[in-house]
Design an enzyme around this catalytic site. Structure first.
Site, PDB file in Angstrom:
ATOM      1  CG  ASN A   9      -2.005  -1.043   1.131  1.00 29.05           C
ATOM      2  OD1 ASN A   9      -2.785  -1.053   0.187  1.00 29.05           O
ATOM      3  ND2 ASN A   9      -2.051  -1.943   2.104  1.00 29.05           N
ATOM      4  CG  ASP A 102      -0.512  -8.215   1.458  1.00 24.43           C
ATOM      5  OD1 ASP A 102      -1.669  -8.680   1.295  1.00 24.43           O
ATOM      6  OD2 ASP A 102      -0.299  -7.160   2.095  1.00 24.43           O
TER       7      ASP A 102
END
Length: 252
Positions: A9, A102
């Site tokens: 992110n 992830d």
């Protein structure tokens, strides 16, 4: 050689590896991605045989990043996706593909290291996630909460009398005696409670004390709260090895 990329992110991480070892590793904020990536990887462009990617970014970001990589090599990147199961680990989400890739890759790596034992996997970054896996390889689900930076900024922006900057000295969950301490200790106390609840659940149902694995950009910060925790900085990359079946030495 293989180029592995973790598109998070906030940050971008990469490493180039061959059959024996990692040759180069790097990370940067997204705002610095173009310059940092090119400077690090340009010497290896013609030597790379595969590009393996874990991305939690949007499709638009993925496309833009592929164009950036096109300046380095004509290879088409291979993206990993969350699965219903792999290597004995069963995804606990009702819709497995909705689990962040992830998290899934890190879980694969954690399970590969601790098979037959329950474990908790904490990823401390922009978001803080805690996933639970029992001793039979069943992912029981997890929790998603604001990471430390998001938590501190949210409190500061929402309350006019509170103006706090993130501190990395997160090791105390006692009541704070200043506004800065009160905010940071609240995060520490909530995180400690979440881990304790998860620890009790896994211990009760499995008969073994679970292992706590900690990864993510703030892993070293939150590690101060959990002396029994094991810091694992490259779980996503290790998960890419498992996902693409590279553990046997087929590393390009």
């Amino acid at each position: 050689m293989i180029l592995q990329i973790d598109m998070g992110n906030t940050r971008l991480k990469w490493r180039v590896k061959n059959k024996l070892a990692s040759l180069v590793e790097g990370h940067c904020l997204w705002s610095d991605a173009e310059d940092a990536l090119m400077a690090s990887l340009m010497p290896y462009g013609g030597l790379i045989s595969r590009i393996l990617v874990a991305s939690v970014r949007s499709q638009e970001d993925n496309q833009a990043f592929m164009q950036l990589l096109g300046r380095l090599t004509p290879l088409v990147p291979e993206f990993a996706y969350s699965q219903s199961h792999n290597d004995g680990l069963v995804n606990g989400y009702a819709d497995p593909e909705r689990l962040g890739v992830d998290r899934w890759l890190a879980l694969l790596a954690g399970y590969d290291r601790h098979k037959a034992y329950p474990f908790m996997l904490m990823s401390a970054g922009t978001a803080l996630t805690l996933d639970l896996v029992d001793g039979q390889g069943h992912h029981l689900g997890g929790y998603i909460a604001p990471g430390l930076d998001v938590f501190v900024r949210a409190v500061s922006h929402s309350a006019a009398q509170i103006n706090v900057v993130k501190s990395n000295n997160l090791f105390d969950a006692s009541p704070g005696r200043s506004t800065v301490d009160a905010v940071h200790h609240a995060f520490a106390a909530m995180l400690s409670g979440l881990v304790q609840k998860s620890y009790e659940l896994l211990s009760r149902n499995n008969g073994f004390a679970p292992v706590l694995l900690i990864t993510g950009g703030d892993a070293d910060v939150v590690k101060g709260l959990f002396h029994q925790g094991i810091t694992c900085p490259d779980l996503v990359f290790s998960g890419l090895d498992i996902y693409f079946d590279l553990r046997a030495g087929n590393n390009g």
